[in-house]
Write an enzyme that holds these catalytic residues in place. Structure first.
Site, mmCIF file in Angstrom:
data_model
loop_
_atom_site.group_PDB
_atom_site.id
_atom_site.type_symbol
_atom_site.label_atom_id
_atom_site.label_comp_id
_atom_site.label_asym_id
_atom_site.label_seq_id
_atom_site.Cartn_x
_atom_site.Cartn_y
_atom_site.Cartn_z
ATOM 1 N N HIS A 1 -39.878 -5.170 -2.551
ATOM 2 C CA HIS A 1 -41.302 -5.881 -2.347
ATOM 3 C C HIS A 1 -41.763 -5.009 -0.517
ATOM 4 O O HIS A 1 -41.217 -4.955 0.055
ATOM 5 C CB HIS A 1 -41.372 -7.231 -1.946
ATOM 6 C CG HIS A 1 -41.592 -8.203 -3.033
ATOM 7 N ND1 HIS A 1 -41.844 -9.586 -3.173
ATOM 8 C CD2 HIS A 1 -41.134 -7.742 -4.263
ATOM 9 C CE1 HIS A 1 -41.951 -10.047 -4.337
ATOM 10 N NE2 HIS A 1 -41.500 -9.245 -4.861
ATOM 11 N N TYR B 1 -46.277 -17.116 2.136
ATOM 12 C CA TYR B 1 -46.164 -18.020 3.285
ATOM 13 C C TYR B 1 -47.823 -18.612 3.278
ATOM 14 O O TYR B 1 -48.397 -17.685 4.387
ATOM 15 C CB TYR B 1 -45.675 -17.955 4.846
ATOM 16 C CG TYR B 1 -44.386 -16.731 4.307
ATOM 17 C CD1 TYR B 1 -44.078 -15.520 3.598
ATOM 18 C CD2 TYR B 1 -43.127 -17.688 4.666
ATOM 19 C CE1 TYR B 1 -42.152 -15.347 3.293
ATOM 20 C CE2 TYR B 1 -41.497 -16.783 4.588
ATOM 21 C CZ TYR B 1 -41.420 -15.703 4.187
ATOM 22 O OH TYR B 1 -40.464 -15.738 4.108
ATOM 23 N N PRO C 1 -35.079 -21.687 7.688
ATOM 24 C CA PRO C 1 -35.030 -20.541 7.195
ATOM 25 C C PRO C 1 -36.394 -19.617 6.114
ATOM 26 O O PRO C 1 -36.453 -18.264 5.433
ATOM 27 C CB PRO C 1 -34.604 -21.006 5.104
ATOM 28 C CG PRO C 1 -35.186 -22.444 5.362
ATOM 29 C CD PRO C 1 -34.753 -22.119 6.997
ATOM 30 N N LYS D 1 -33.666 -15.143 7.554
ATOM 31 C CA LYS D 1 -33.061 -14.287 8.153
ATOM 32 C C LYS D 1 -30.837 -14.598 7.693
ATOM 33 O O LYS D 1 -30.705 -13.951 7.299
ATOM 34 C CB LYS D 1 -32.932 -14.853 9.706
ATOM 35 C CG LYS D 1 -34.190 -13.837 10.345
ATOM 36 C CD LYS D 1 -33.875 -12.180 9.900
ATOM 37 C CE LYS D 1 -35.181 -12.034 9.394
ATOM 38 N NZ LYS D 1 -35.542 -10.676 8.824
ATOM 39 N N TYR E 1 -39.323 -8.910 10.126
ATOM 40 C CA TYR E 1 -39.142 -9.746 8.374
ATOM 41 C C TYR E 1 -38.002 -8.246 7.816
ATOM 42 O O TYR E 1 -37.238 -8.690 7.308
ATOM 43 C CB TYR E 1 -40.165 -9.412 7.755
ATOM 44 C CG TYR E 1 -40.206 -10.563 6.521
ATOM 45 C CD1 TYR E 1 -40.169 -11.993 6.981
ATOM 46 C CD2 TYR E 1 -39.729 -9.536 5.518
ATOM 47 C CE1 TYR E 1 -40.401 -12.631 5.703
ATOM 48 C CE2 TYR E 1 -39.206 -10.530 4.425
ATOM 49 C CZ TYR E 1 -40.207 -12.135 4.548
ATOM 50 O OH TYR E 1 -40.039 -12.873 3.246
HETATM 51 P P1 FAD Z 1 -21.708 -19.520 3.472
HETATM 52 O O1 FAD Z 1 -23.321 -19.248 2.436
HETATM 53 O O2 FAD Z 1 -21.352 -20.828 3.909
HETATM 54 O O3 FAD Z 1 -20.124 -19.358 3.070
HETATM 55 C C1 FAD Z 1 -19.578 -20.039 3.566
HETATM 56 C C2 FAD Z 1 -18.593 -20.641 2.381
HETATM 57 O O4 FAD Z 1 -17.007 -21.516 2.651
HETATM 58 C C3 FAD Z 1 -18.772 -21.039 1.438
HETATM 59 O O5 FAD Z 1 -18.036 -20.501 -0.232
HETATM 60 C C4 FAD Z 1 -17.898 -22.752 1.548
HETATM 61 O O6 FAD Z 1 -17.145 -22.828 -0.097
HETATM 62 C C5 FAD Z 1 -16.503 -22.095 2.059
HETATM 63 N N1 FAD Z 1 -15.513 -23.720 2.696
HETATM 64 C C6 FAD Z 1 -16.029 -23.647 3.710
HETATM 65 N N2 FAD Z 1 -15.502 -24.155 4.547
HETATM 66 C C7 FAD Z 1 -13.939 -24.262 4.180
HETATM 67 C C8 FAD Z 1 -12.840 -24.207 4.283
HETATM 68 N N3 FAD Z 1 -12.316 -25.323 5.059
HETATM 69 N N4 FAD Z 1 -11.877 -24.008 3.737
HETATM 70 C C9 FAD Z 1 -11.959 -22.351 2.567
HETATM 71 N N5 FAD Z 1 -13.122 -22.688 2.174
HETATM 72 C C10 FAD Z 1 -14.236 -23.380 2.688
HETATM 73 N N6 FAD Z 1 -31.237 -18.287 4.079
HETATM 74 C C11 FAD Z 1 -32.091 -17.967 3.717
HETATM 75 O O7 FAD Z 1 -32.438 -16.239 4.403
HETATM 76 N N7 FAD Z 1 -33.154 -17.939 2.877
HETATM 77 C C12 FAD Z 1 -33.133 -19.488 1.867
HETATM 78 O O8 FAD Z 1 -33.764 -19.615 1.300
HETATM 79 C C13 FAD Z 1 -31.524 -20.322 2.741
HETATM 80 N N8 FAD Z 1 -31.346 -21.133 2.152
HETATM 81 C C14 FAD Z 1 -30.239 -22.019 2.432
HETATM 82 C C15 FAD Z 1 -29.933 -23.491 1.754
HETATM 83 C C16 FAD Z 1 -28.670 -23.954 1.962
HETATM 84 C C17 FAD Z 1 -28.734 -25.576 1.664
HETATM 85 C C18 FAD Z 1 -28.277 -23.605 2.866
HETATM 86 C C19 FAD Z 1 -26.626 -24.029 3.187
HETATM 87 C C20 FAD Z 1 -28.179 -22.097 3.621
HETATM 88 C C21 FAD Z 1 -29.820 -21.815 3.055
HETATM 89 N N9 FAD Z 1 -29.696 -20.503 3.466
HETATM 90 C C22 FAD Z 1 -31.120 -19.522 3.627
HETATM 91 C C23 FAD Z 1 -28.806 -19.625 4.655
HETATM 92 C C24 FAD Z 1 -28.420 -17.960 4.219
HETATM 93 O O9 FAD Z 1 -27.544 -18.863 2.571
HETATM 94 C C25 FAD Z 1 -26.802 -18.641 4.915
HETATM 95 O O10 FAD Z 1 -27.121 -17.755 5.630
HETATM 96 C C26 FAD Z 1 -25.099 -18.119 4.271
HETATM 97 O O11 FAD Z 1 -25.154 -18.673 2.983
HETATM 98 C C27 FAD Z 1 -24.601 -17.620 5.153
HETATM 99 O O12 FAD Z 1 -23.508 -16.949 4.594
HETATM 100 P P2 FAD Z 1 -21.827 -16.778 4.871
HETATM 101 O O13 FAD Z 1 -20.635 -16.373 3.828
HETATM 102 O O14 FAD Z 1 -21.674 -17.044 6.482
HETATM 103 O O15 FAD Z 1 -21.903 -18.649 4.752
HETATM 104 C C1 DHB Z 2 -37.092 -17.198 -0.005
HETATM 105 C C2 DHB Z 2 -36.238 -18.430 1.331
HETATM 106 C C3 DHB Z 2 -36.627 -18.043 2.289
HETATM 107 O O1 DHB Z 2 -35.447 -18.791 3.468
HETATM 108 C C4 DHB Z 2 -37.544 -17.353 2.513
HETATM 109 O O2 DHB Z 2 -37.931 -16.789 3.465
HETATM 110 C C5 DHB Z 2 -38.077 -16.359 1.487
HETATM 111 C C6 DHB Z 2 -37.599 -16.509 0.396
HETATM 112 C C7 DHB Z 2 -35.734 -17.014 -1.758
HETATM 113 O O3 DHB Z 2 -35.070 -18.487 -1.656
HETATM 114 O O4 DHB Z 2 -36.370 -17.034 -1.870
#
Ligand code: FAD
Ligand code: DHB
Length: 391
Positions: free
Chosen positions: A72, A201, A293, A297, A385
């Site tokens: 995009h 947005y 979100p 980022k 962004y």
């Molecule tokens: P996570 O993806 O949270 O991964 C952590 C992992 O550790 C998980 O698989 C979990 O099961 C595991 N874990 C936890 N505790 C333990 C333990 N005690 N022992 C072993 N394993 C464990 N970002 C966006 O940019 N746009 C979005 O729309 C968006 N939506 C989101 C929706 C939700 C519900 C959440 C929670 C986050 C969202 N985010 C979004 C943020 C983005 O998804 C996260 O920043 C990203 O997942 C970070 O990755 P991570 O690997 O650091 O953490």
């Molecule tokens: C999506 C999520 C976001 O938080 C955003 O700013 C843009 C896109 C998505 O899930 O596609």
């Protein structure tokens, strides 16, 4: 069991770190509390910065991303029943973003690990990280009904916001900064082609809405809702009616409707832990910081943290110098705070606080108007962004 780098959590941060270490010949093991199916299905982020795409490609996880990812060149801002496009390449010297779901990144990395034989244990719930201040930290976990331990040279907490690794930083060294928001997102996935070519947005008197997508056949949409909202109170018709009202513009535009296949409410939070390291324990991704979100980022920050960390481990292995590991927390926190600010800015400019005064609404509209009118203001948004290049 012993390994050089013990990784707690098999989300995007943990899986990518393991891949980057593996490619540099550094031994590691990943412990993930959930099962593979759950981790691969969890609906989350969708936007990859250019730097994130580059890292995934360079580590061999780019084949499907290159085939299926949607590149995009901009986003649309809607406010005051008007629409304004932000063109990324012309404002940033050529940067763009890619729409490719986090679920797909996780599937691609998991498949690479299983093919390579990297130790990746599902349903291995870490209970505690101990001995971060000594030479041999220990990870205690439960697997197949048994208590087990993994001794490591280093431990990396990639276990997200609700994980256990952060608690291993003693309270006297840990500083946290936090803000919660008086609204949440209702996120839905719908089997209908997106009604737009780029993300929209929308600021509206009824609250924020975002139109994103997963593929040419699947739309991803978000609505600002009050905290504590029960998705059951949002039957499909209500979701579509509310989205249509918030995206309404003067002129021709129709929101296409289709079957909704998933619905969930997501709270919004800003959160940072400092430092991101204590002794032989490092934190990366959501374990260390959360952004609301709106700026897309969260996933990109997780990728930049582990990229910095993998380079630092490689530097240690190659030269014997821990200087990059010592710089890890400061290096990451500069980028983290920039993203915190941008995510806060996007969130507070586009959402309507339930207590918001008409004065604040006029300020939001003045800010959006400025972005629409000034290439300098638009470039500030576009640079943030699309993301900073990795240092
Ligand atoms: P996570 O993806 O949270 O991964 C952590 C992992 O550790 C998980 O698989 C979990 O099961 C595991 N874990 C936890 N505790 C333990 C333990 N005690 N022992 C072993 N394993 C464990 N970002 C966006 O940019 N746009 C979005 O729309 C968006 N939506 C989101 C929706 C939700 C519900 C959440 C929670 C986050 C969202 N985010 C979004 C943020 C983005 O998804 C996260 O920043 C990203 O997942 C970070 O990755 P991570 O690997 O650091 O953490
Ligand atoms: C999506 C999520 C976001 O938080 C955003 O700013 C843009 C896109 C998505 O899930 O596609």
């Amino acid at each position: 069991m012993h390994t050089t780098v013990g990784i707690v959590g098999g989300g995007p941060a943990g899986l990518l770190l393991a891949r980057l270490l593996r490619l540099r010949g550094i031994d590691c093991a990943v412990l993930e509390s959930r099962d593979r199916e759950y981790v691969e299905r969890r609906q989350r982020a969708g936007i990859l910065e250019q730097a994130t795409v580059d890292v995934l490609r360079a580590c061999g996880a780019g084949a499907r991303l290159d085939r299926e990812g949607l590149v995009h060149d901009g986003i649309e801002l809607r406010f005051d029943r008007r629409s304004h496009r932000i063109d990324f390449p012309s404002l940033t010297g050529g940067r763009r973003v890619t729409v490719y779901a986090q679920t797909e990144v996780v599937k691609d990395l998991t498949a690479l690990h299983l093919a390579d034989g990297v130790p990746l244990l599902f349903e291995a719930a870490v209970r505690a990280v101990e001995g971060a201040e000594g030479d041999r930290p220990v990870v205690r976990f439960e697997h197949e009904g048994r208590e087990r331990t993994l001794t490591c040279d280093w431990v990396v907490g990639c276990d997200g916001f609700h994980g256990v690794a952060r608690a291993a930083l003693p309270e006297h060294v840990r500083h946290t900064y936090e803000r919660t928001y008086p609204y949440s997102w209702l996120g839905v996935l719908a089997e209908v082609p997106p009604s737009c070519e780029e993300l929209v947005y929308a600021h509206s008197p009824r609250g924020f809405a975002l139109h994103s997508m997963r593929s040419p056949a699947v739309s991803r949409l978000y609505l600002q809702v009050p905290n504590g909202t029960d998705p059951a109170d949002w039957p499909d018709e209500r979701v579509w009616d509310e989205l249509a009202a918030r995206f309404a513009v003067d002129g021709d535009w129709t929101l296409e409707r289709g079957p909704i296949t998933s619905k969930a409410v997501l709270p919004m939070r800003s959160f940072v832990t400092e430092p991101m390291r204590h002794g032989r324990l490092f934190l990366a991704g959501d374990a260390a910081h959360i952004v609301p979100p709106t700026g897309a980022k969260g996933l990109n920050l997780a990728v930049s943290d582990v990229t910095v960390l993998a380079r630092a481990f490689a530097h240690l292995a190659r030269t014997g110098s821990a200087e990059l590991l010592d710089a890890y927390s400061d290096t990451c926190l500069r980028r983290v705070w920039r993203a915190e600010h941008f995510s806060y800015f996007m969130t507070t400019t586009l959402h309507t606080d339930p207590e918001q005064s008409p004065f604040t609404t006029r300020l939001q509209l003045a800010q959006l108007d400025r972005i629409a009118a000034s290439p300098h203001a638009a470039a500030e948004l576009a640079e943030n962004y699309t993301g900073l290049p990795l240092e």
